[in-house]
Design a protein around this motif. Structure first.
Motif, PDB file in Angstrom:
ATOM      1  N   HIS A  58      39.797 -15.145  21.412  1.00 38.04           N
ATOM      2  CA  HIS A  58      39.684 -14.652  22.777  1.00 38.04           C
ATOM      3  C   HIS A  58      38.607 -15.503  23.453  1.00 38.04           C
ATOM      4  O   HIS A  58      37.518 -15.691  22.891  1.00 38.04           O
ATOM      5  N   CYS A  59      38.889 -16.001  24.627  1.00 39.05           N
ATOM      6  CA  CYS A  59      37.995 -16.970  25.271  1.00 39.05           C
ATOM      7  C   CYS A  59      37.542 -16.467  26.630  1.00 39.05           C
ATOM      8  O   CYS A  59      38.350 -15.974  27.424  1.00 39.05           O
ATOM      9  N   PHE A  60      36.249 -16.628  26.899  1.00 37.73           N
ATOM     10  CA  PHE A  60      35.651 -16.134  28.130  1.00 37.73           C
ATOM     11  C   PHE A  60      34.714 -17.198  28.696  1.00 37.73           C
ATOM     12  O   PHE A  60      33.917 -17.783  27.960  1.00 37.73           O
ATOM     13  N   TYR A  61      34.800 -17.411  30.003  1.00 38.33           N
ATOM     14  CA  TYR A  61      33.993 -18.432  30.666  1.00 38.33           C
ATOM     15  C   TYR A  61      33.198 -17.802  31.809  1.00 38.33           C
ATOM     16  O   TYR A  61      33.649 -16.855  32.454  1.00 38.33           O
ATOM     17  N   HIS A  62      32.018 -18.351  32.040  1.00 34.60           N
ATOM     18  CA  HIS A  62      31.218 -17.998  33.228  1.00 34.60           C
ATOM     19  C   HIS A  62      30.745 -19.308  33.843  1.00 34.60           C
ATOM     20  O   HIS A  62      29.854 -19.977  33.317  1.00 34.60           O
ATOM     21  N   ASP A  63      31.376 -19.695  34.947  1.00 32.98           N
ATOM     22  CA  ASP A  63      31.115 -20.991  35.567  1.00 32.98           C
ATOM     23  C   ASP A  63      29.947 -20.932  36.540  1.00 32.98           C
ATOM     24  O   ASP A  63      29.652 -19.887  37.123  1.00 32.98           O
ATOM     25  N   ALA A  64      29.331 -22.071  36.742  1.00 32.84           N
ATOM     26  CA  ALA A  64      28.405 -22.235  37.856  1.00 32.84           C
ATOM     27  C   ALA A  64      29.210 -22.394  39.143  1.00 32.84           C
ATOM     28  O   ALA A  64      30.359 -22.854  39.126  1.00 32.84           O
ATOM     29  N   GLN A  65      28.611 -22.023  40.264  1.00 35.10           N
ATOM     30  CA  GLN A  65      29.279 -22.223  41.548  1.00 35.10           C
ATOM     31  C   GLN A  65      29.415 -23.706  41.876  1.00 35.10           C
ATOM     32  O   GLN A  65      30.414 -24.137  42.455  1.00 35.10           O
ATOM     33  N   LYS A  66      28.424 -24.486  41.480  1.00 36.81           N
ATOM     34  CA  LYS A  66      28.427 -25.915  41.719  1.00 36.81           C
ATOM     35  C   LYS A  66      29.336 -26.597  40.709  1.00 36.81           C
ATOM     36  O   LYS A  66      29.213 -26.397  39.503  1.00 36.81           O
ATOM     37  N   LYS A  67      30.250 -27.416  41.162  1.00 37.83           N
ATOM     38  CA  LYS A  67      31.167 -28.102  40.273  1.00 37.83           C
ATOM     39  C   LYS A  67      30.432 -29.111  39.393  1.00 37.83           C
ATOM     40  O   LYS A  67      29.497 -29.776  39.829  1.00 37.83           O
ATOM     41  N   GLY A  68      30.884 -29.220  38.157  1.00 41.16           N
ATOM     42  CA  GLY A  68      30.309 -30.197  37.242  1.00 41.16           C
ATOM     43  C   GLY A  68      28.904 -29.880  36.781  1.00 41.16           C
ATOM     44  O   GLY A  68      28.164 -30.782  36.366  1.00 41.16           O
ATOM     45  N   TYR A  69      28.526 -28.603  36.818  1.00 42.87           N
ATOM     46  CA  TYR A  69      27.144 -28.234  36.539  1.00 42.87           C
ATOM     47  C   TYR A  69      27.102 -26.973  35.679  1.00 42.87           C
ATOM     48  O   TYR A  69      27.862 -26.031  35.905  1.00 42.87           O
ATOM     49  N   SER A  70      26.215 -26.973  34.691  1.00 49.46           N
ATOM     50  CA  SER A  70      25.891 -25.792  33.896  1.00 49.46           C
ATOM     51  C   SER A  70      27.158 -25.119  33.367  1.00 49.46           C
ATOM     52  O   SER A  70      28.094 -25.772  32.937  1.00 49.46           O
ATOM     53  N   GLY A  71      27.200 -23.792  33.349  1.00 53.07           N
ATOM     54  CA  GLY A  71      28.358 -23.053  32.855  1.00 53.07           C
ATOM     55  C   GLY A  71      28.253 -22.725  31.376  1.00 53.07           C
ATOM     56  O   GLY A  71      27.771 -23.530  30.568  1.00 53.07           O
ATOM     57  N   VAL A  72      28.693 -21.509  31.012  1.00 58.97           N
ATOM     58  CA  VAL A  72      28.672 -21.082  29.615  1.00 58.97           C
ATOM     59  C   VAL A  72      30.032 -20.501  29.248  1.00 58.97           C
ATOM     60  O   VAL A  72      30.831 -20.122  30.107  1.00 58.97           O
ATOM     61  N   ALA A  73      30.289 -20.421  27.945  1.00 56.97           N
ATOM     62  CA  ALA A  73      31.529 -19.846  27.441  1.00 56.97           C
ATOM     63  C   ALA A  73      31.266 -19.160  26.120  1.00 56.97           C
ATOM     64  O   ALA A  73      30.246 -19.422  25.451  1.00 56.97           O
ATOM     65  N   LEU A  74      32.173 -18.279  25.747  1.00 57.98           N
ATOM     66  CA  LEU A  74      32.069 -17.571  24.474  1.00 57.98           C
ATOM     67  C   LEU A  74      33.479 -17.344  23.948  1.00 57.98           C
ATOM     68  O   LEU A  74      34.356 -16.870  24.673  1.00 57.98           O
ATOM     69  N   TYR A  75      33.717 -17.728  22.688  1.00 55.31           N
ATOM     70  CA  TYR A  75      34.993 -17.518  22.021  1.00 55.31           C
ATOM     71  C   TYR A  75      34.777 -16.537  20.867  1.00 55.31           C
ATOM     72  O   TYR A  75      33.794 -16.641  20.134  1.00 55.31           O
ATOM     73  N   SER A  76      35.713 -15.624  20.697  1.00 53.87           N
ATOM     74  CA  SER A  76      35.581 -14.636  19.626  1.00 53.87           C
ATOM     75  C   SER A  76      36.937 -14.354  18.991  1.00 53.87           C
ATOM     76  O   SER A  76      37.931 -14.161  19.700  1.00 53.87           O
ATOM     77  N   LYS A  77      36.976 -14.304  17.665  1.00 51.63           N
ATOM     78  CA  LYS A  77      38.218 -13.954  16.983  1.00 51.63           C
ATOM     79  C   LYS A  77      38.585 -12.493  17.200  1.00 51.63           C
ATOM     80  O   LYS A  77      39.754 -12.143  17.213  1.00 51.63           O
ATOM     81  N   LYS A  78      37.584 -11.652  17.347  1.00 47.85           N
ATOM     82  CA  LYS A  78      37.819 -10.238  17.601  1.00 47.85           C
ATOM     83  C   LYS A  78      37.629  -9.956  19.088  1.00 47.85           C
ATOM     84  O   LYS A  78      36.711 -10.473  19.713  1.00 47.85           O
TER      85      LYS A  78
END
Length: 271
Positions: free
Chosen positions: A54-74
């Protein structure tokens, strides 16, 4: 339970360098990514949501900058995108997955290396984050906070510590802040519970053959609540391949991941 964290310095760049092929072989329960440097709509789900996660993203508003993600099997019970501070959340620096009593966070703490203005933003974040972490420590939940904290704690944690005492990432105030975190707020540097050796680095400058000469910094952490002190079983930094200017930090815990959500099928990645 294996958890991997990596500052990808551009998730598309890491993909081209073979990160996801490597990840497929690691049997990680949870993967935390920082500095995705992409907008969700720019990413092909077949490439950027590994099979079985299961994949989840949290982007920065500015393109090409920062941003985090988290993947989980459960499937998590809950996903929290952002810490609730508009200035920080606009930069996509925090995502939390909750599994029963456990919270796993992918964190990208601001850097101050680009100048005084950004260092001031970093200090402001640190001032707010310490009380936040104190509340977390008192909540009764278990926490694993993975990511690029942009601070080397002790002299052992970077090669050229003498020459970096006035540089962001090794300032006395930053190091004292981590010391306070570890001594008064009941948080632990999980890596150092297992590995006390020198020259254990997770980031290397792209200048001066730093990678080849292992002139690095340990600024990527899995920081855990005191309740998990006896759960850390193994730690490693993967350096056989280079996917980024950071290396993957791999940690194994004696902990069974639990969720109350039906986990029958893997959905498309979520923003």
């Amino acid at each position: 339970m294996r958890i991997i964290t990596l500052n990808a310095n551009g998730i598309r760049s890491a993909e081209r360098k073979g990160f996801f092929q490597w990840l497929h072989q690691q049997n990680a329960e949870i993967v935390c990514i920082q500095e995705t440097k992409a907008q969700f709509y720019q990413l092909n789900p077949e490439l950027f949501c590994p099979k079985g996660y299961h994949c989840f993203y949290h982007d920065a508003q500015k393109k090409g900058y920062s941003g985090v993600a988290l993947y989980s099997k459960k499937q998590p019970d809950k996903i929290i995108r952002g810490i609730g501070w508009p200035d920080i959340d606009a930069e996509g620096r925090f995502i939390e997955a909750q599994f029963n009593k456990l919270s796993v966070i992918s964190l990208y703490l601001p850097s101050g290396t680009s100048g005084e203005d950004r260092q001031a933003i970093k200090f402001k974040f640190m001032d707010r984050f310490l009380p936040y972490l104190h509340e977390c420590a008192q909540s009764g939940r278990d926490y694993i906070i993975c990511g690029d904290w942009n601070i080397a704690h002790k002299e052992i944690d970077l090669k050229n510590w003498r020459g970096n005492q006035k540089n962001s990432g090794f300032l006395p105030e930053e190091r004292a802040w981590l010391t306070q975190l570890f001594t008064t707020n009941h948080w632990l540097d999980a890596f150092r519970l297992i590995n006390q050796e020198a020259e254990q680095y997770t980031w290397w400058s792209n200048r001066g053959q730093a990678w080849k000469k292992n002139v690095g910094w340990r600024i990527d952490y899995q920081i855990i609540s005191a309740s998990l002190k006896d759960k850390v079983r193994a730690v490693s930094i993967y350096k056989n391949e280079r996917f980024s200017d950071h290396a993957p930090l791999i940690m194994d815990y004696d902990y069974e991941l639990e969720s109350s959500v039906d986990d029958a099928s893997i959905k498309a990645p979520e923003l």
